[in-house]
Enzyme design. Structure first.
Site, PDB file in Angstrom:
ATOM      1  CG  ASP A  16       4.799  -5.960  -1.424  1.00 54.15           C
ATOM      2  OD1 ASP A  16       6.371  -6.171  -2.505  1.00 54.15           O
ATOM      3  OD2 ASP A  16       4.090  -5.369  -1.307  1.00 54.15           O
ATOM      4  NE  ARG A  97      -4.177  -9.953   6.695  1.00 51.13           N
ATOM      5  CZ  ARG A  97      -5.050 -10.542   5.213  1.00 51.13           C
ATOM      6  NH1 ARG A  97      -4.811 -11.689   4.935  1.00 51.13           N
ATOM      7  NH2 ARG A  97      -4.895  -9.810   4.701  1.00 51.13           N
ATOM      8  CG  ASP A 126      -3.784  -7.516   6.995  1.00 46.82           C
ATOM      9  OD1 ASP A 126      -4.762  -7.090   7.711  1.00 46.82           O
ATOM     10  OD2 ASP A 126      -4.047  -7.104   5.996  1.00 46.82           O
ATOM     11  CB  SER A 177      -3.464  -2.503  -2.210  1.00 43.12           C
ATOM     12  OG  SER A 177      -3.704  -3.704  -1.094  1.00 43.12           O
TER      13      SER A 177
HETATM   14  N1  ARG Z   1      -8.398  -2.264   5.992  1.00 39.24           N
HETATM   15  C1  ARG Z   1      -9.483  -3.896   5.786  1.00 39.24           C
HETATM   16  C2  ARG Z   1      -8.781  -4.347   7.392  1.00 39.24           C
HETATM   17  O1  ARG Z   1      -8.250  -3.606   8.135  1.00 39.24           O
HETATM   18  C3  ARG Z   1      -8.504  -4.573   4.591  1.00 39.24           C
HETATM   19  C4  ARG Z   1      -7.104  -4.148   4.777  1.00 39.24           C
HETATM   20  C5  ARG Z   1      -5.962  -5.337   3.558  1.00 39.24           C
HETATM   21  N2  ARG Z   1      -7.013  -4.535   2.832  1.00 39.24           N
HETATM   22  C6  ARG Z   1      -6.785  -4.409   1.490  1.00 39.24           C
HETATM   23  N3  ARG Z   1      -6.518  -3.344   0.809  1.00 39.24           N
HETATM   24  N4  ARG Z   1      -5.550  -4.910   0.945  1.00 39.24           N
HETATM   25  O2  ARG Z   1      -9.055  -5.033   7.401  1.00 39.24           O
END
Ligand code: ARG
Length: 399
Positions: A16, A97, A126, A177
């Site tokens: 991506d 993040r 995110d 993912s």
């Molecule tokens: N659900 C988690 C959060 O909001 C992780 C998000 C990213 N997860 C992923 N498998 N790409 O902090």
């Protein structure tokens, strides 16, 4: 006229964010893309990622290491806050993040970019964390999120990238993912979207299955100073070493697997598998040391603060006046959270089996049922008379 002239893109080397580079250039008329890969201890091949950014068409491809900063500035406060979203998730992705956002903003200011970009889709937390953190740090920067708008499937995105000379390894791509940094690993999608389906073993990467863990437990002493972990088994370690060593040993014993359905900020329930061996062991040990060193009222009041803290970190409000104010409270509570916790790691569990502190306010002579008891048992009678008075009055009123 494009949407922006010069853009700093949060770059992971994945499909991506790689496709974002030609997309920003050719669809959105961006003149110059600067790719920024942040090393957060994910163990990625950063040289290869840096080269890939240039191949994808970036004018500049930067790599910056922020692993130590992630632990010191983000994980340590979260440990002091015993931060667990919905009582379970230690926020390993969420904490990274705001740091990536901060680095995007810093680089954008250095190179004179008018926008920053990320590869998040429109369904997750995110995107919120990035957009809000960037707005908090520099509201004049535009935030571009191509993957939120392009409406391409993964196959379409790859085909689009190939048009511009990108190649994607033919290895059968994982159905999951994944997000990974030194604090932990998150996995979603694929079969995990069925909440009834047990996660296949292949989902896990940092922790062993209980069946494969050693039969003998490992004992580990974790030392804290003012709520911050500083040593393992008496060896003072820097934050990165401490996390690396603890991830390895706790992961070896299968500690830190979390299978949960969580409530995303954007209203969706999602099923996520986390592996956070060190972070979870540290929060467990830290909370235990607090039970030895904090007063009853601070301990109990702090629980509410911890819940609010976890929610605001999850919800993308790291850079906010409320987080700063809560941190001020939490740091104050940590003044005496100094001592050692002894843990037993065994068959997927990290259990505290001992704790000691020069700041302990546990009194054995008050607690003991054996000789040397100094508690005035007679005083209990008077206390209970007063404590139970309202109850007796109420009870009489009932008859
Ligand atoms: N659900 C988690 C959060 O909001 C992780 C998000 C990213 N997860 C992923 N498998 N790409 O902090």
């Amino acid at each position: 006229m494009g949407r922006a002239k010069k853009v700093v893109l949060a770059y992971s080397g994945g499909v991506d964010t790689s496709v974002c580079i030609p997309y920003l250039t050719h669809e959105w008329g961006v003149e110059s893309v600067v790719a920024l890969a942040v090393d957060l201890g994910q163990g990625a091949e950063l040289d290869a990622i840096q080269a890939k950014g240039l191949t994808a068409g970036a004018d500049q491809s930067l790599v910056k290491d922020a692993t130590r900063e992630l632990i010191e500035q983000y994980a340590f406060p979260a440990i002091q806050a015993n931060a667990l979203y919905e009582n379970r998730y230690p926020l390993s992705t969420a904490l990274a993040r705001p740091l990536i956002a901060k680095m995007l903003v810093e680089v954008a200011e250095e190179v004179g970019a008018d926008a920053v970009a990320h590869g998040c889709t429109g369904k997750g937390n995110d995107q919120v964390r990035f957009d809000v953190a960037i707005a908090a740090l520099n509201p004049s920067l535009k935030v571009l999120a191509p993957a939120r708008e392009w409406g391409m499937s993964r196959e379409e995105a790859m085909a689009y990238g190939e048009k511009y000379g990108l190649t994607f390894p033919v290895k059968k791509s994982s159905p999951y993912s994944i997000d990974l940094n030194i604090l932990g690993r998150s996995a979603e999608a694929g079969i995990l979207e069925d909440p009834w389906a047990e996660p296949p073993e292949e989902v896990y990467a940092l922790t062993k299955a209980v069946a494969d863990t050693p039969d003998e437990p490992a004992y580990l002493e974790i030392s804290f100073e003012r709520g911050v972990p500083v040593a393992l088994n008496g060896d003072r370690l820097g934050p990165v070493q401490l996390f690396e060593q603890l991830n390895a040993i706790a992961g070896e014993h299968g500690v830190g697997r979390i299978d949960m359905l969580e409530n995303r900020l954007v209203g969706i329930k999602s099923r996520e598998i986390y592996e956070t061996p060190a972070l979870l062991a540290l929060i467990t040990a830290h909370r235990d040391l607090e039970s030895l060193t904090l007063t009853k009222d601070v301990t109990q009041y702090k629980v509410g603060v911890e819940q609010t803290y976890s929610q605001l970190v999850y919800n993308g409000l790291w850079f906010s006046p409320l987080r700063e104010a809560l941190d001020a409270f939490i740091v104050k509570t940590q003044e005496r959270v100094t001592g050692v916790v002894r843990m037993r790691l065994h068959k997927g569990q990290a259990v505290c089996v001992g704790r000691k502190s020069d700041c302990s306010i546990y009194s054995e002579s008050l607690a003991t049922y054996s000789e040397g008891d100094v508690f005035d048992h007679r005083a209990a009678e008077g206390f209970i008379y007063v404590w139970g008075l309202p109850t007796r009055v109420w009870s009489r009123g009932q008859s």
